[in-house]
Design an enzyme around this catalytic site. Structure first.
Site, mmCIF file in Angstrom:
data_model
loop_
_atom_site.group_PDB
_atom_site.id
_atom_site.type_symbol
_atom_site.label_atom_id
_atom_site.label_comp_id
_atom_site.label_asym_id
_atom_site.label_seq_id
_atom_site.Cartn_x
_atom_site.Cartn_y
_atom_site.Cartn_z
ATOM 1 N N HIS A 346 0.957 -1.458 -0.106
ATOM 2 C CA HIS A 346 0.068 0.046 0.042
ATOM 3 C C HIS A 346 0.969 1.225 0.071
ATOM 4 O O HIS A 346 2.317 1.039 0.250
ATOM 5 C CB HIS A 346 -0.953 0.016 1.194
ATOM 6 C CG HIS A 346 -0.492 0.036 2.522
ATOM 7 N ND1 HIS A 346 -0.689 1.523 3.098
ATOM 8 C CD2 HIS A 346 -0.045 -0.764 3.420
ATOM 9 C CE1 HIS A 346 -0.239 1.312 4.302
ATOM 10 N NE2 HIS A 346 0.333 0.091 4.477
ATOM 11 N N ASP A 356 6.253 2.252 7.133
ATOM 12 C CA ASP A 356 4.900 2.172 7.047
ATOM 13 C C ASP A 356 4.091 2.964 6.114
ATOM 14 O O ASP A 356 3.541 4.035 6.858
ATOM 15 C CB ASP A 356 4.066 1.836 8.284
ATOM 16 C CG ASP A 356 2.726 1.093 7.956
ATOM 17 O OD1 ASP A 356 2.335 0.687 6.900
ATOM 18 O OD2 ASP A 356 2.107 1.047 9.214
ATOM 19 N N GLU A 393 -5.130 1.312 2.896
ATOM 20 C CA GLU A 393 -4.969 0.222 3.693
ATOM 21 C C GLU A 393 -5.187 0.465 5.301
ATOM 22 O O GLU A 393 -5.657 -0.318 5.893
ATOM 23 C CB GLU A 393 -3.458 -0.225 3.310
ATOM 24 C CG GLU A 393 -3.307 -1.611 3.998
ATOM 25 C CD GLU A 393 -2.709 -1.630 5.548
ATOM 26 O OE1 GLU A 393 -2.745 -2.598 6.163
ATOM 27 O OE2 GLU A 393 -2.216 -0.598 5.920
ATOM 28 N N GLU A 394 -4.700 1.675 5.719
ATOM 29 C CA GLU A 394 -4.495 2.139 6.926
ATOM 30 C C GLU A 394 -6.016 2.299 7.692
ATOM 31 O O GLU A 394 -6.034 1.922 8.758
ATOM 32 C CB GLU A 394 -3.902 3.476 7.327
ATOM 33 C CG GLU A 394 -2.299 3.284 6.793
ATOM 34 C CD GLU A 394 -1.602 2.458 7.811
ATOM 35 O OE1 GLU A 394 -2.119 1.837 8.794
ATOM 36 O OE2 GLU A 394 -0.397 2.331 7.476
#
Ligand SMILES: *[C@@H]1O[C@H](CO)[C@@H](O)[C@H](O)[C@H]1NC(C)=O
Ligand SMILES: *[C@@H]1O[C@H](CO)[C@@H](O)[C@H](O)[C@H]1NC(C)=O
Ligand SMILES: *[C@@H]1O[C@H](CO)[C@@H](O)[C@H](O)[C@H]1NC(C)=O
Ligand SMILES: *[C@@H]1O[C@H](CO)[C@@H](O)[C@H](O)[C@H]1NC(C)=O
Ligand SMILES: *[C@@H]1O[C@H](CO)[C@@H](O)[C@H](O)[C@H]1NC(C)=O
Length: 705
Positions: A346, A356, A393-394
């Protein structure tokens, strides 16, 4: 054997120059792919630098800009690419406040809830673009009340509180991050009657243990004002479009219907820093908490309360239907274009996203570049390779889930495997998770790639040493990243790899390029290693004539999980016989197809030109579809989206990945109720799992009953 036969064939053929073998074998290209001549830590570092210049939360203009960068980079490598966009319900913070009223003489504290920049911070001028700290999909509202300290907010922590005579009901829970998914922290607190939840980052866990430990930018640890933001949603995909794609103007659930689905929190929550957590802890009196509930060096004594400190937690969020963008690049297969090997990572980040997720995005672009270079040297994949860069995605695996939902039928009939990388690098040490038929392939590939931290050994050598032999490969039952829709919704074999696992500045404003280049990966060689391994696994899956799947590993893994169940069902009068029998059958079917594969390969060699392609294809289809057989049309009880009966998140827990989640949840319930009916449900779930395993055996055997 097969490989040896082929390589001698190359030597002979180049000397006598047979036309049909004049191109190098695939294995030549695979070795070239991982060689130093194709890999480039400088360009990976450059991709990461560009991707993380600004905070880029899902739905933001900055994230659209990052998408454009990924799209143009893939296109520059001659990979036909496009954007698959969706319109999804995301939430953003509108206002927040947190007031602590302390017993006199201590004055109240009005927390600023700001993450602070530091002297010389190159990102100070864009720090204001970071969203105020919040929880995605948090409930808007106010919670006022005495604080109860609930440790990590697990079910067992509340049991401990009950034993201590502490009633959480009507109070505000103060939990610390670190053991379970934050959405479960909020859900568990709600179940105990808390009116709101504060989740802090404890120095003990994220600050180097406390005491004299320094923090970023001097050390890798979380600074005092650092906050781990994140989603508290417990589902997968856009909550307003469960099971179908969030296209523009599509059908959507109302707010009430979303609440009825049970995946959004029903009490407000806020994530807070360790400095703020520390101040609140100091306002709590009552019984002293147990040793494993205490803080790190130099921390005050943690007590459980309730109160006398009273907090007023107020959060107001807004829900916005936002455009999100997946970038999809497709390298068409030369021989089996209708078979897909998918690589995904992502792009959206809570803040700058250096670890991330953009360490993974930088690796994805490196894989793309190396595949481009291979193509220039004459390589073509046998099967189609698809590179995916997911959005949102998060918030709840939204980009990947919507895409899988939209393309469900195509994917279910064509995907060979899905290979995920989320945080590619957060430090040293290789970690992997996979559906078990891919274990052997991962091991093989790890033996071919050098350990980025010690070039006199392979990744495999350091990996097996770190897990103390036997090797530890995690499973994909958790909801931790974008593999979920592939594995848990449609039954695709999948893997997820990373270096370094967890890291202290996770989801905070300090997850930036400086942190990565100082602490996560100073030479960017770990990034290179991820790109090597990720791409090598993809190449084997895309090029090997017979798919490198071993279902024997799957059967052995299921046997272990079934053993674990034995003790759990003893008292309920439940039998595991159908399950054990189905697993035995799976083992036999796996042995049979492994023998068939061997026979097929041995029948080749000089005659490889005249082999029966249809036979290879038929065998491969059985290997590919066997994972699909573990899915069930109805899905898990009360959770129809989760179709896979072996791997799914279990209801009450964590990111943890349990086998047989339906059985697990039924046991959990039966233990509480201890009624005949509840134990019958356990038996029913065992039958259901047995039936899907039997389906997988029939698929592997390729026989009709
Ligand atoms: C807390 O601080 C904020 C911002 O500084 C301010 O707007 C608010 O009025 C303060 N609240 C109280 C109760 O002092
Ligand atoms: C806990 O407190 C709530 C209300 O604050 C009350 O209704 C409930 O009975 C209490 N539970 C116990 C076990 O005391
Ligand atoms: C809690 O804080 C909010 C926002 O600052 C304020 O509107 C509200 O009156 C406060 N509630 C109490 C009971 O103090
Ligand atoms: C590097 O790997 C070699 C070979 O496995 C091993 O003997 C050596 O101890 C390793 N060095 C370090 C610093 O770990
Ligand atoms: C790339 O690796 C080389 C050799 O390990 C190192 O000297 C260089 O600094 C690295 N580049 C970056 C950007 O880290």
């Amino acid at each position: 054997m097969f490989k040896a036969a082929i390589s001698s064939l190359i030597i002979i053929s180049t000397s006598i120059s047979f036309l049909f073998v004049s191109l190098p074998q695939k294995s030549y290209y695979h070795s070239l792919y991982i060689s130093n001549s194709l890999s480039d830590n400088e360009s990976i570092s450059n991709h990461l630098y560009i991707l993380t210049r600004r905070p880029h939360i899902a739905g933001s203009e900055a994230n659209a800009e990052a998408a454009a960068y990924v799209l143009s980079t893939l296109t520059s490598f001659n990979i036909p690419s496009h954007i698959a966009s969706y319109h999804t319900a995301l939430t953003y913070p509108e206002s927040r406040s947190l007031l602590l009223i302390r017993p006199p003489p201590d004055p109240p504290i009005n927390f600023s809830l700001q993450q602070e920049t530091y002297e010389g911070d190159p990102y100070a001028d864009v720090a204001s673009q970071v969203q105020p700290t919040f929880h995605g999909y948090a409930k808007s509202g106010t919670a006022v009340g005495p604080v109860v300290y609930v440790n990590y907010g697990r079910v067992e922590d509340y049991l401990t509180l009950k034993e201590m005579g502490v009633n959480v009901s009507g109070n505000v829970a103060l939990a610390r991050y670190g053991k379970i998914y934050r959405g479960d922290i909020v859900e568990n607190a709600y179940a105990e009657g808390a009116t709101g939840v504060l989740i802090f980052t404890d120095r003990k866990d994220y600050g180097g243990g406390g005491g004299d430990a320094k923090w970023f930018p001097d050390e890798k640890w979380m600074p005092p004002s650092g906050v781990q933001v994140g989603s508290v949603y417990n589902g997968a995909g856009d909550p307003t479009t469960p099971g179908w794609p969030s296209t523009e103007d599509c059908e959507r659930l109302s707010d009430e219907q979303v609440v009825d689905m049970g995946d959004v929190p029903l009490i407000p929550s806020l994530p807070i820093s360790w400095a703020d957590g520390d101040a609140i802890i100091r306002s709590i009196d009552g019984k002293v908490a147990g040793d494993d509930w205490q803080g790190g060096k130099g921390a005050p004594v943690y007590r459980v309360g309730p109160g006398p400190g009273i907090v007023n937690l107020t959060y107001k969020g807004k829900q916005v239907i936002s455009r999100i963008e997946n970038v999809i690049g497709i390298i068409e297969g030369a021989e089996e274009p209708d078979r897909f090997v998918i690589l995904g990572n992502h792009r959206d980040a809570w803040t700058f996203g250096a670890a991330d997720p953009n360490s993974g995005t930088a690796c994805l672009l490196e894989v793309a570049e190396r595949l481009y270079k291979l193509q220039k040297k004459g390589w073509k994949p046998r099967r189609t390779i698809i590179l995916c860069n997911w959005d949102a995605e998060e918030y709840g695996l939204i980009g990947s889930t919507e895409w899988v939902e939209e393309n469900r039928q195509m994917l279910a009939s064509r995907v060979v495997a899905y290979l995920n990388v989320d945080v590619a690098v957060a430090g040293a040490g290789f970690e992997a998770a996979a559906t078990p038929q891919l274990d052997e392939l991962l091991v093989q590939a790890a033996k071919q790639v050098l350990d980025p931290d010690n070039s006199s050994q392979s990744i495999y050598d350091s990996w097996i040493r770190s897990t103390n032999n036997p090797l530890k490969i995690e499973r994909l039952g958790g909801g931790g990243s974008d593999y979920a829709a592939f594995v848990q919704h449609i039954g695709v074999p999948a893997a997820d790899i990373a270096f370094g696992g967890g890291y202290p500045v996770y989801h905070s404003m300090y997850d930036d390029f400086i942190w990565m280049s100082k602490f996560g990966d100073p030479m960017f060689q770990r990034h290179v290693a991820v790109a090597s391994l990720w791409g090598l696994v993809a190449l084997k899956l895309a090029d090997d004539e017979v798919l490198p799947f071993n279902y024997l590993t799957y059967a052995l893994e299921l046997q272990k999980s079934a053993e674990d169940l034995k003790g759990e069902v003893l008292n309920g009068g439940v039998t595991l016989v159908p399950l054990l029998k189905s697993i035995n059958d799976l083992e036999k079917a796996a042995i049979k197809i492994n023998d068939e594969r061997k026979a097929l390969m041995e029948s080749k060699g000089w005659t490889s030109m005249w082999k029966d392609d249809r036979k290879v294809r038929e065998l491969n289809d059985r290997l590919m579809m066997a994972e699909r057989a573990f899915t069930d049309r109805e899905g898990l009880p009360g959770r129809p989206w989760y179709k896979h009966l072996i791997y799914a998140p279990s209801k009450h827990n964590d990111y943890g990945s349990k086998s047989f989640p339906g059985v697990d949840d039924a046991i959990e319930k039966a233990k509480g109720l201890n009624t005949t009916d509840s134990w019958h449900s356990v038996q029913h779930e065992i039958w259901r799992v047995s039936r899907v395993i039997t389906q997988a055996s029939l698929c592997l055997k390729g026989e009709l009953t």
